[in-house]
Scaffold this active site. Structure first.
Site, PDB file in Angstrom:
ATOM      1  N   ASP A 104      83.512-105.821   2.643  1.00  0.00           N
ATOM      2  CA  ASP A 104      82.584-106.572   3.378  1.00  0.00           C
ATOM      3  C   ASP A 104      83.283-107.805   3.873  1.00  0.00           C
ATOM      4  O   ASP A 104      82.748-108.603   4.301  1.00  0.00           O
ATOM      5  CB  ASP A 104      81.456-106.963   2.740  1.00  0.00           C
ATOM      6  N   ASP A 165      78.666 -98.431   5.606  1.00  0.00           N
ATOM      7  CA  ASP A 165      78.474 -99.740   6.067  1.00  0.00           C
ATOM      8  C   ASP A 165      80.210-100.134   6.442  1.00  0.00           C
ATOM      9  O   ASP A 165      80.136-101.074   7.240  1.00  0.00           O
ATOM     10  CB  ASP A 165      78.151-100.437   4.843  1.00  0.00           C
TER      11      ASP A 165
END
Length: 386
Positions: A104, A165
């Site tokens: 991330d 993601d």
């Protein structure tokens, strides 16, 4: 699609309505601003209020991302100045390698740093983008052709795990390739997205949340969920990440098959919306008392707003996709915002992780961000951060 007749017309969204909704968002952001200059915002609210945390979560860039959007929308330098002040903690995070063992990094620096370079020519921000991309590169396994999602790269529980993601983290690598001229960033991102296309997307156009690859041989292993209802279900936010993320990789690579994949994922998503068009937390649910996830809805809308710009005008479902955005945004604006609510965030009824009992029926920091991004996109002048 099975239910095209549900998207034959859409409520009007003229410029005045979009601006009115953005002005509501601005009021909420202004109220939060003093609390989140020296502290970061928690991923989800607690009883409608975000906690003040240090810069350690994967979500801490969504608030400064909203500030950059507000700077573009209003031209008010207070948003630029605040976002620039906040960026210091993102530099510190890289310097200390503090909670950087995750993919991330892309979310964090695409929204906190890249806009400062894009909009203001901030050279320190440019350097942060490249430095962050270098850290993200360390998570790449060449034989498997993937970026590992979570944990130390020797962690046996997460070894070889990619997740849907990550589609949204890859633009950081594409941008670093553009900024440096180094093709390796691009090649890693492109190999990863092609493996996600091959293994995370199921034959029926639903998606696994996570998928394991053998990092020694490159062989596929198995799909598994972490936040969905089951390994075989379709986690709603993951499907929305897929719609948006495959579109973004199409933009950076020109691979038309990725755009087609994004559209097919959108078809699956739209076929499984309940009566008010705001999805449940998992797409296996289409009615009943399960929690909704408004944050997934706005991620979908941002992805659809982007891929619509690249579909031929003769595409058979172009009008359907266009209408779906207006319908979903209308439902969110009328039923899910905090306009008449004391909650601190912008969108009610989000879900972080239902299986973990985390952030259920709360405001989500990313839901707030993507709601603003969708509205700014609807004005037609936004400069892409991803």
């Amino acid at each position: 699609m099975k239910h095209e007749d549900r998207y034959l017309s859409a409520p009007p969204w003229d410029e005045a309505r979009v601006r009115d909704e953005l002005d509501f968002c601005r009021t909420k952001i202004d109220a939060m601003l003093p609390r989140f200059i020296d502290h970061c915002q928690s991923p989800s609210s607690y009883g409608g209020v975000y906690a003040q945390i240090d810069n350690s979560e994967w979500t801490t860039s969504f608030f400064p991302g909203m500030l950059w959007l507000m700077f573009e929308y209003t031209g008010d330098g207070k948003y630029r100045d605040a976002a620039t002040t906040i960026m210091a903690s993102f530099k510190d995070r890289l310097d200390r390698r503090y909670h950087t063992d995750m993919h991330d990094i892309g979310f964090l620096y695409s929204l906190s740093s890249y806009p400062a370079w894009l909009l203001c020519g901030d050279k320190e921000a440019r350097a942060l983008v490249v430095e962050a991309a270098d850290i993200l590169k360390e998570r790449y396994f060449d034989r498997a052709g993937i970026i590992q999602a979570w944990g130390d790269i020797s962690d046996p529980e997460n070894l070889g795990r990619m997740i849907i993601d990550c589609n949204m983290n890859l633009p950081l690598l594409y941008r670093a390739s553009e900024l440096t001229g180094d093709r390796t960033y691009y090649d890693m991102a492109y190999r990863h997205i092609k493996n996600a296309q091959k293994y995370i997307v199921r034959p029926d156009d639903s998606t696994y949340h996570t998928y394991y690859m053998d990092v020694e041989t490159g062989a596929p292993r198995f799909g598994k969920t972490a936040q969905g209802a089951s390994d075989d279900s379709c986690w709603a936010r993951g499907q929305a990440w897929g719609v948006y993320g495959f579109t973004l990789s199409y933009l950076h690579t020109g691979d038309v098959s990725l755009l087609d994949t994004a559209c097919r994922l959108a078809d699956y998503y739209l076929d499984r919306l309940p009566e008010d068009y705001v999805n449940y937390w998992d797409l296996s649910f289409i009615d009943g008392d399960e929690p909704r996830d408004s944050s997934s809805s706005v991620i979908y809308c941002c992805g659809a707003l982007e891929f619509l710009k690249h579909l031929p005008y003769t595409h058979p479902r172009r009008r359907l996709y266009d209408n779906s955005i207006g319908i979903i945004m209308d439902s969110l604006a009328k039923r899910y915002t905090t306009r008449e609510n004391s909650a601190e965030g912008l969108l009610l009824h989000g879900v972080y992780s239902k299986p973990h009992g985390n952030g259920v029926d709360e405001c989500m920091s990313w839901g707030d961000y993507y709601y603003v991004e969708a509205l700014v996109r609807m004005l037609g002048t936004w400069r892409l951060y991803w």
